[in-house]
Design a protein around this motif. Sequence first.
Motif, short mmCIF file in Angstrom:
data_model
loop_
_atom_site.label_atom_id
_atom_site.label_comp_id
_atom_site.label_asym_id
_atom_site.label_seq_id
_atom_site.Cartn_x
_atom_site.Cartn_y
_atom_site.Cartn_z
N SER A 41 -1.17 -5.91 -5.17
CA SER A 41 -2.48 -6.56 -5.34
C SER A 41 -2.76 -6.78 -6.82
O SER A 41 -2.32 -6.01 -7.67
N ARG B 200 -5.76 -1.56 -1.07
CA ARG B 200 -5.26 -2.93 -1.04
C ARG B 200 -6.34 -3.91 -1.46
O ARG B 200 -7.47 -3.84 -0.97
N ARG C 245 0.87 -1.17 0.00
CA ARG C 245 0.00 0.00 0.00
C ARG C 245 0.91 1.23 0.00
O ARG C 245 1.74 1.40 0.90
#
Length: 293
Positions: free
Chosen positions: A141, A131, A110
């Motif tokens: 991701s 995320r 993130r």
Amino acid sequence: MNAASAYRFLESAQNPDGGWGYRPGGRSTVEPTGAALLALADLPESPALAPARLWLERAQHPDGGWGIHLEDPESHWCTAWGVLALLRLDPVAPPALRGVRWLLQASAIRIQADELTAEVRRIFGIDPTLRGWPWRPGEASWVEPTALALLALHVASAAADHRDRIEEAIRYLVDRRCQGGGWNFGNPFMLGAYLPPRPHPTAWALLALQALAPDAIRPEDIEALRSEMHRDGGALALALGIMALQAFGVEDPIARERLEMLQQPDGSWEGNPYVTALALRALNGGWPWRRRG
């Protein structure tokens, strides 16, 4: 479709250890084993179910996750398949619930620094603070592992108790939508160009959103799926596309006919237990879970 021969193929392709590979005799791995269980669960008397369940339980790591196969020491995206398969057999299976806990604590990159966030937004047109789930913990991701994790958490009835994590992953999927609808594998924009949707991630994303956030779906997402699954024309694209469309009550007779025609004389699709299991589910009941409420 000859469903009986497809079931026979799956049972005959099961390895002596109880799992399935991507071809008969191939190393047992979690994804095809999970998919085979989703299909064979329609036959509660199948002799394949008990050894498959035992294989999945043996393959689970002490941390609650699953790797690709028994020798894989790392837990990652395959955990969703372990959860989905075991919950199909037992809605309160303790190993599946341990897998749910692993999914909820799995980390993903993130980006939060304001300057870097602004640069990523400018170059890629995405929100890097969101995320979903990665293929491997600690990495970026991607659409498919995010969708699979969301589906597993939905089936485990874990969404209500972990709403913040679920809603962030839903926002991630919405943020990664392609310009004209549907989803590519990750970012929708790369190297100065918008990427086209692909049938596999689009189908998984639609199944996850239909279960948890149907209002986030746009008509162009469904149209993108229909167009891309036919353009691809492969058994896996058609099977996933049919299941996703069925989740919305949409039938595609041409896709069904094309998929049925791809069944081989031995009952399989492509001689592949994973593809066969999903094709069988698509043509014989669709995705086994629907949105609740």
